[in-house]
Design an enzyme around this catalytic site. Sequence first.
Site, mmCIF file in Angstrom:
data_model
loop_
_atom_site.group_PDB
_atom_site.id
_atom_site.type_symbol
_atom_site.label_atom_id
_atom_site.label_comp_id
_atom_site.label_asym_id
_atom_site.label_seq_id
_atom_site.Cartn_x
_atom_site.Cartn_y
_atom_site.Cartn_z
ATOM 1 N N SER A 173 0.784 -1.206 -0.052
ATOM 2 C CA SER A 173 -0.102 0.099 0.014
ATOM 3 C C SER A 173 0.702 1.397 -0.017
ATOM 4 C CB SER A 173 -0.995 0.201 1.345
ATOM 5 O OG SER A 173 -1.480 1.262 1.494
ATOM 6 N N TYR A 186 -2.234 -0.311 10.355
ATOM 7 C CA TYR A 186 -2.252 -0.659 9.083
ATOM 8 C C TYR A 186 -0.959 -0.322 8.295
ATOM 9 C CZ TYR A 186 -3.863 -1.268 4.160
ATOM 10 O OH TYR A 186 -4.029 -1.423 2.970
#
Length: 305
Positions: A173, A186
């Site tokens: 990501s 995250y």
Amino acid sequence: MNFALETLNVLVMSIYYTLEALIQLFVTLRRKSVAGEIVLITGAGSGIGRLMALEFASMGATLVLWDISQDGNKETVRLVKGKGATSVHPYICDCSNKAEVYTVADQVKREVGDVTILINNAGIVTGRKFMDAPDSLIEKSMEVNSNAHFWTYKAFLPAMIANNHGHLVSIASSAGLIGVNGLADYCASKFAAVGFAESVALELQATKKHGVKTTIVCPFFINTGMFDGINTKWPLLMPILEPDYVAKKIIHAIQTDQVYLYMPRSLYLIIALKNILPTKMGLLLGDYLGAFNFMDAFRGHGKKD
């Protein structure tokens, strides 16, 4: 060692590699065939995992689909067969469970064969401020988004190394490249995934296993529902990505042995600026891009349901 000769070699090769990279910006690269390859996709029961499976469906690859959801995986099987896939093998697997990963991996090797393209795609997001996130959710984020990559590599990389053939794909990501307000766990898990994938890639290079390729994928937010409710201040510069576009770009990156894939393209510049700008200027740029407020309206799958 000869300092002068080695320095000259570095300078010459640096010019060569720079020119090569510039040429590749304008020249269409030849795509390698994936026909006959055994492609394992984690998190194949929905989202990008399902869309990648659909992209591979007509390419002659054997598909191994892992997901924690039996219903989701069954639907993916139905869809890929409708797209022409003739060899599809679904398995239920909780990728956060090391023992389960190893058990199911052994089953795959017995029933299908050695995986040659491994796509670590399964992921979760809590979407809570660090102090509001229960320990159990923080641990789960690390287990799914990063630790699971360790176990799948352990299970399938030895055969790739032995045959000097394979491809490791880490769906990370942009949050694995730069911190995001409201995504502490995250970001930590994705930073770990990126660092792990880079380190393994270097190990392969150091041992001259050049036949085992690696691709690290770092997209901005994708419109799959996982980040439902997030917003972007300047959509022309940092758009919410469409899932079909992302899946196609990942398959293209695999077929052209692209080592890094950032989406959108503006992310390459933003990451470069992050590394060279003074901290206060970086914070100013982050505020301008809306990075402090991406998660303000986050709902995600959980809150949506």
